[in-house]
Write a protein that holds these residues in place. Structure first.
Motif, PDB file in Angstrom:
ATOM      1  N   THR A 237       0.744  -1.311  -0.043  1.00  0.00           N
ATOM      2  CA  THR A 237      -0.141  -0.296  -0.594  1.00  0.00           C
ATOM      3  C   THR A 237       0.826   1.779   0.211  1.00  0.00           C
ATOM      4  OG1 THR A 237      -1.573  -0.963   0.458  1.00  0.00           O
ATOM      5  CG2 THR A 237      -2.026   1.458   1.372  1.00  0.00           C
ATOM      6  N   ASP A 238       2.038   1.047   0.784  1.00  0.00           N
ATOM      7  CA  ASP A 238       2.689   2.390   0.579  1.00  0.00           C
ATOM      8  C   ASP A 238       3.329   2.933  -0.814  1.00  0.00           C
ATOM      9  OD1 ASP A 238       3.408   3.274   3.560  1.00  0.00           O
ATOM     10  OD2 ASP A 238       4.442   2.392   4.200  1.00  0.00           O
ATOM     11  N   MET A 239       3.612   2.037  -1.069  1.00  0.00           N
ATOM     12  CA  MET A 239       4.138   2.395  -2.487  1.00  0.00           C
ATOM     13  C   MET A 239       3.179   3.116  -3.985  1.00  0.00           C
ATOM     14  SD  MET A 239       6.615  -0.534  -2.508  1.00  0.00           S
ATOM     15  CE  MET A 239       5.048  -2.243  -2.803  1.00  0.00           C
ATOM     16  N   CYS A 240       1.595   2.021  -3.657  1.00  0.00           N
ATOM     17  CA  CYS A 240       1.086   2.296  -4.091  1.00  0.00           C
ATOM     18  C   CYS A 240       0.466   3.672  -4.648  1.00  0.00           C
ATOM     19  CB  CYS A 240      -0.382   1.517  -3.940  1.00  0.00           C
ATOM     20  SG  CYS A 240      -0.065   0.320  -5.311  1.00  0.00           S
ATOM     21  N   VAL A 241       0.051   4.787  -2.538  1.00  0.00           N
ATOM     22  CA  VAL A 241      -0.043   5.574  -2.161  1.00  0.00           C
ATOM     23  C   VAL A 241       0.553   6.413  -2.869  1.00  0.00           C
ATOM     24  CG1 VAL A 241      -0.791   7.440  -0.430  1.00  0.00           C
ATOM     25  CG2 VAL A 241      -1.709   5.173  -0.382  1.00  0.00           C
ATOM     26  N   GLN A 242       1.784   5.990  -2.575  1.00  0.00           N
ATOM     27  CA  GLN A 242       3.251   7.199  -3.368  1.00  0.00           C
ATOM     28  C   GLN A 242       2.905   7.900  -4.569  1.00  0.00           C
ATOM     29  OE1 GLN A 242       5.286   9.243  -1.226  1.00  0.00           O
ATOM     30  NE2 GLN A 242       5.438  10.202  -3.563  1.00  0.00           N
ATOM     31  N   LYS A 244       0.733   7.119  -6.483  1.00  0.00           N
ATOM     32  CA  LYS A 244      -0.159   8.140  -6.749  1.00  0.00           C
ATOM     33  C   LYS A 244      -0.429   9.809  -6.633  1.00  0.00           C
ATOM     34  CE  LYS A 244      -5.343   8.367  -5.794  1.00  0.00           C
ATOM     35  NZ  LYS A 244      -6.625   8.509  -4.957  1.00  0.00           N
ATOM     36  N   LYS A 245       0.320   9.421  -5.638  1.00  0.00           N
ATOM     37  CA  LYS A 245       0.737  11.372  -5.055  1.00  0.00           C
ATOM     38  C   LYS A 245       1.658  11.638  -6.760  1.00  0.00           C
ATOM     39  CE  LYS A 245       0.345  10.854  -0.260  1.00  0.00           C
ATOM     40  NZ  LYS A 245       1.243  11.157   1.022  1.00  0.00           N
ATOM     41  N   ASN A 246       2.824  10.933  -6.891  1.00  0.00           N
ATOM     42  CA  ASN A 246       3.088  11.393  -7.943  1.00  0.00           C
ATOM     43  C   ASN A 246       2.641  11.802  -9.181  1.00  0.00           C
ATOM     44  OD1 ASN A 246       4.835  10.663  -5.987  1.00  0.00           O
ATOM     45  ND2 ASN A 246       7.004  10.165  -7.488  1.00  0.00           N
ATOM     46  N   ALA A 247       1.713  10.452  -9.351  1.00  0.00           N
ATOM     47  CA  ALA A 247       0.807  10.778 -10.850  1.00  0.00           C
ATOM     48  C   ALA A 247       0.530  12.308 -10.903  1.00  0.00           C
ATOM     49  CB  ALA A 247      -0.105   9.681 -10.891  1.00  0.00           C
ATOM     50  N   ASN A 248      -0.962  12.698  -9.557  1.00  0.00           N
ATOM     51  CA  ASN A 248      -1.377  13.679  -9.494  1.00  0.00           C
ATOM     52  C   ASN A 248      -0.738  14.673  -9.488  1.00  0.00           C
ATOM     53  OD1 ASN A 248      -3.683  11.746  -9.161  1.00  0.00           O
ATOM     54  ND2 ASN A 248      -3.856  11.828  -7.213  1.00  0.00           N
ATOM     55  N   ALA A 249       0.244  14.749  -9.248  1.00  0.00           N
ATOM     56  CA  ALA A 249       1.562  15.354  -8.734  1.00  0.00           C
ATOM     57  C   ALA A 249       1.973  15.783 -10.286  1.00  0.00           C
ATOM     58  CB  ALA A 249       2.872  15.755  -7.759  1.00  0.00           C
ATOM     59  N   TYR A 250       2.307  14.665 -11.026  1.00  0.00           N
ATOM     60  CA  TYR A 250       2.920  14.676 -11.989  1.00  0.00           C
ATOM     61  C   TYR A 250       1.108  15.956 -13.839  1.00  0.00           C
ATOM     62  CZ  TYR A 250       4.323  14.001 -17.118  1.00  0.00           C
ATOM     63  OH  TYR A 250       4.944  13.786 -18.507  1.00  0.00           O
ATOM     64  N   VAL A 251       0.634  15.392 -13.321  1.00  0.00           N
ATOM     65  CA  VAL A 251      -0.255  15.527 -14.245  1.00  0.00           C
ATOM     66  C   VAL A 251      -0.541  17.415 -13.599  1.00  0.00           C
ATOM     67  CG1 VAL A 251      -2.734  15.757 -14.809  1.00  0.00           C
ATOM     68  CG2 VAL A 251      -1.801  13.773 -14.764  1.00  0.00           C
ATOM     69  N   GLN A 252      -1.151  17.397 -12.770  1.00  0.00           N
ATOM     70  CA  GLN A 252      -0.937  18.933 -12.139  1.00  0.00           C
ATOM     71  C   GLN A 252       0.057  19.254 -12.716  1.00  0.00           C
ATOM     72  OE1 GLN A 252      -1.849  18.564  -8.031  1.00  0.00           O
ATOM     73  NE2 GLN A 252      -3.900  17.315  -8.147  1.00  0.00           N
ATOM     74  N   GLU A 253       1.493  19.647 -12.856  1.00  0.00           N
ATOM     75  CA  GLU A 253       2.164  20.420 -13.205  1.00  0.00           C
ATOM     76  C   GLU A 253       2.386  20.505 -14.997  1.00  0.00           C
ATOM     77  OE1 GLU A 253       5.744  18.491 -10.811  1.00  0.00           O
ATOM     78  OE2 GLU A 253       4.715  18.482  -9.071  1.00  0.00           O
ATOM     79  N   LYS A 254       1.736  19.423 -14.969  1.00  0.00           N
ATOM     80  CA  LYS A 254       1.868  19.532 -16.578  1.00  0.00           C
ATOM     81  C   LYS A 254       1.068  19.470 -17.593  1.00  0.00           C
ATOM     82  CE  LYS A 254       6.420  17.436 -16.563  1.00  0.00           C
ATOM     83  NZ  LYS A 254       6.868  18.131 -16.903  1.00  0.00           N
ATOM     84  N   ILE A 267       4.970   7.049 -16.238  1.00  0.00           N
ATOM     85  CA  ILE A 267       4.911   5.953 -15.716  1.00  0.00           C
ATOM     86  C   ILE A 267       5.979   5.579 -14.929  1.00  0.00           C
ATOM     87  CG2 ILE A 267       5.476   3.267 -16.674  1.00  0.00           C
ATOM     88  CD1 ILE A 267       4.005   3.345 -19.118  1.00  0.00           C
ATOM     89  N   ARG A 268       6.906   6.611 -15.642  1.00  0.00           N
ATOM     90  CA  ARG A 268       8.108   6.900 -14.962  1.00  0.00           C
ATOM     91  C   ARG A 268       7.649   7.904 -13.354  1.00  0.00           C
ATOM     92  NH1 ARG A 268      11.678  10.403 -14.020  1.00  0.00           N
ATOM     93  NH2 ARG A 268       9.980  12.060 -16.044  1.00  0.00           N
ATOM     94  N   VAL A 269       7.089   8.214 -13.670  1.00  0.00           N
ATOM     95  CA  VAL A 269       7.312   9.023 -12.446  1.00  0.00           C
ATOM     96  C   VAL A 269       6.371   7.948 -10.939  1.00  0.00           C
ATOM     97  CG1 VAL A 269       7.700  11.350 -12.894  1.00  0.00           C
ATOM     98  CG2 VAL A 269       5.425  10.372 -12.475  1.00  0.00           C
ATOM     99  N   ILE A 270       5.603   7.546 -11.766  1.00  0.00           N
ATOM    100  CA  ILE A 270       4.722   7.042 -10.584  1.00  0.00           C
ATOM    101  C   ILE A 270       5.340   5.923  -9.544  1.00  0.00           C
ATOM    102  CG2 ILE A 270       2.900   4.416 -10.587  1.00  0.00           C
ATOM    103  CD1 ILE A 270       1.450   5.934 -13.503  1.00  0.00           C
ATOM    104  N   ASN A 271       6.795   4.640 -11.103  1.00  0.00           N
ATOM    105  CA  ASN A 271       7.454   3.743 -10.505  1.00  0.00           C
ATOM    106  C   ASN A 271       8.386   4.314  -9.488  1.00  0.00           C
ATOM    107  OD1 ASN A 271       6.194   1.861 -12.663  1.00  0.00           O
ATOM    108  ND2 ASN A 271       8.264   2.193 -13.716  1.00  0.00           N
ATOM    109  N   ASP A 272       8.883   5.746 -10.307  1.00  0.00           N
ATOM    110  CA  ASP A 272       9.916   6.855  -8.734  1.00  0.00           C
ATOM    111  C   ASP A 272       9.262   6.447  -7.683  1.00  0.00           C
ATOM    112  OD1 ASP A 272      11.766   6.524 -10.432  1.00  0.00           O
ATOM    113  OD2 ASP A 272      10.893   8.827 -11.005  1.00  0.00           O
ATOM    114  N   GLY A 273       7.584   6.651  -7.282  1.00  0.00           N
ATOM    115  CA  GLY A 273       7.026   6.469  -6.183  1.00  0.00           C
ATOM    116  C   GLY A 273       6.833   5.041  -5.268  1.00  0.00           C
ATOM    117  N   PHE A 274       7.081   3.926  -6.147  1.00  0.00           N
ATOM    118  CA  PHE A 274       7.092   2.835  -5.640  1.00  0.00           C
ATOM    119  C   PHE A 274       8.467   2.722  -5.252  1.00  0.00           C
ATOM    120  CE2 PHE A 274       2.877   1.670  -7.582  1.00  0.00           C
ATOM    121  CZ  PHE A 274       2.282   0.461  -7.455  1.00  0.00           C
TER     122      PHE A 274
END
Length: 358
Positions: A237-242, A244-254, A267-274
């Motif tokens: 769960t920790d990895m999924c939560v992070q 998702k946070k990375n994905a949301n931030a990426y879309v909002q910032e771009k 996909i890369r930033v989601i994997n970075d969160g994991f």
């Protein structure tokens, strides 16, 4: 270090008093990112696929991708099936080349759990694969999280643990001591008195203890559990939560994001969160720095310099010994690690994969 036996990793954890992270993944592209981060940190890892993910990520695909990600790494990597719900799932993972599998009969009546888990152990051992069982049941977040997990009725009974291990022959035991899957509702409260009873009751048995539902458990609780025999902690769960946070931030910032070629960046930033979340856990489990960084496969070491990897042959260190001359890490035969050899090899036909005895 390449693809190695799960039990080899757990043995080093027990000897050197640390825990390995068993990281549940739900996509093939996450494997390489996690292995790369583990190598940067000098940490052994277990790539884990939950049984429920199989419809989305085929077991043979996961085994092949993990093998190719691990074969040039200088850290030991194992591949584990988590929560296999029936013997067919366990068999598919075993035949795909997983280095350990879990049959989860925790929601069954005790005798039925023992009977089917023993069958899973017989199957896994016939292929040289370690087998995990679960005694006691873990609730999920939808069932009340930590509050439900604290029910004594769902926890592992220390009085039954030894009987369960002896009658099933499991190599790894998943315990329920107040831990739960998903996000905890409130602060988790682990029953350390229960864990201590389980640990000391099983000291004469050749079995390792694992803790599922690691997300959200405080570091001091993790450390204390490690002192009572926990050598494997499962994280998802920790990895999924992070991620998702990375994905949301990426879309909002771009705002120019279109989901075209730039989806690769998403996909890369989601994997970075994991892997960022996994790194926090590896550090918490004291598994970082256990493998010495090296440019050559032969020189990679684990356990404070006592064990080294070699392409040619293997010699395991005596139990509890981590000093003295470097010895070879037992990576076993190439089958079933190497999926290209799995079907044609003599080892596969004879069902001799890692070792004559698990």
């Amino acid at each position: 270090m390449a693809f190695v036996k799960t039990l080899d990793i757990l043995e080093k954890c027990a000897q050197d008093k640390f825990a390995v992270g068993a990281f549940n993944l739900n996509g093939l592209d996450q494997v390489g990112a996690l292995v790369k981060r583990a190598q940067e940190l000098g940490a052994p890892i277990l790539i884990t696929e939950p049984g429920v993910i199989e419809p989305y990520v085929d077991f043979e695909q996961m085994a092949a991708v993990t093998y190719y990600a691990a074969k040039n790494a200088n850290v030991p990597v194992g591949l584990h099936l988590s929560h296999g719900g029936d013997l067919d799932i366990v068999e598919r993972a075993v035949k795909a080349g997983f280095t350990s599998v879990m049959y989860d009969g925790s929601k069954l009546e005790y005798e039925e759990n023992v009977r089917i888990t023993a069958e899973a152990v017989k199957m896994g051992h016939s292929y040289g694969v370690a087998v995990e069982g679960e005694l006691g049941a873990l609730p999920g977040a939808s069932e009340g999280g930590a509050a439900a997990a604290t029910s004594v009725d769902t926890m592992t009974d220390p009085a039954l643990a030894k009987d369960y291990v002896q009658r099933t022959g499991v190599d790894i035991l998943a315990v329920s001591i107040g831990n739960a899957h998903g996000l905890y509702k409130g602060k988790p409260s682990l029953d350390f008195a229960r864990l201590e009873q389980i640990y000391y009751g099983l000291m004469s048995q050749n079995v390792y203890l694992t803790l599922h539902g690691g997300t959200g458990i405080p570091e001091d609780h993790i450390k204390r559990a490690m002192g009572m025999g926990i050598v494997k902690v499962c994280i998802y769960t920790d990895m999924c939560v992070q991620g998702k946070k990375n994905a949301n931030a990426y879309v909002q910032e771009k705002p120019e994001y279109q989901g075209n070629y730039d989806i690769c960046d998403l996909i890369r930033v989601i994997n970075d969160g994991f892997v960022d979340a996994a790194q926090v856990c590896m550090e918490m489990f004291s598994s970082t720095g256990r493998v010495h960084k090296s440019d050559s496969y032969e020189a990679a070491q684990i356990g404070g310099g006592g064990i080294s990897a070699s392409v040619t042959g293997s010699t395991k260190a005596p139990k509890g010994k981590t000093d003295g001359p470097a010895q070879n890490w037992d990576v076993g035969p190439v089958t079933p690690s190497d999926p290209t050899l799995r079907k044609e090899s003599k080892q596969a036909k004879d069902k001799v994969y890692w070792h004559k005895n698990v």
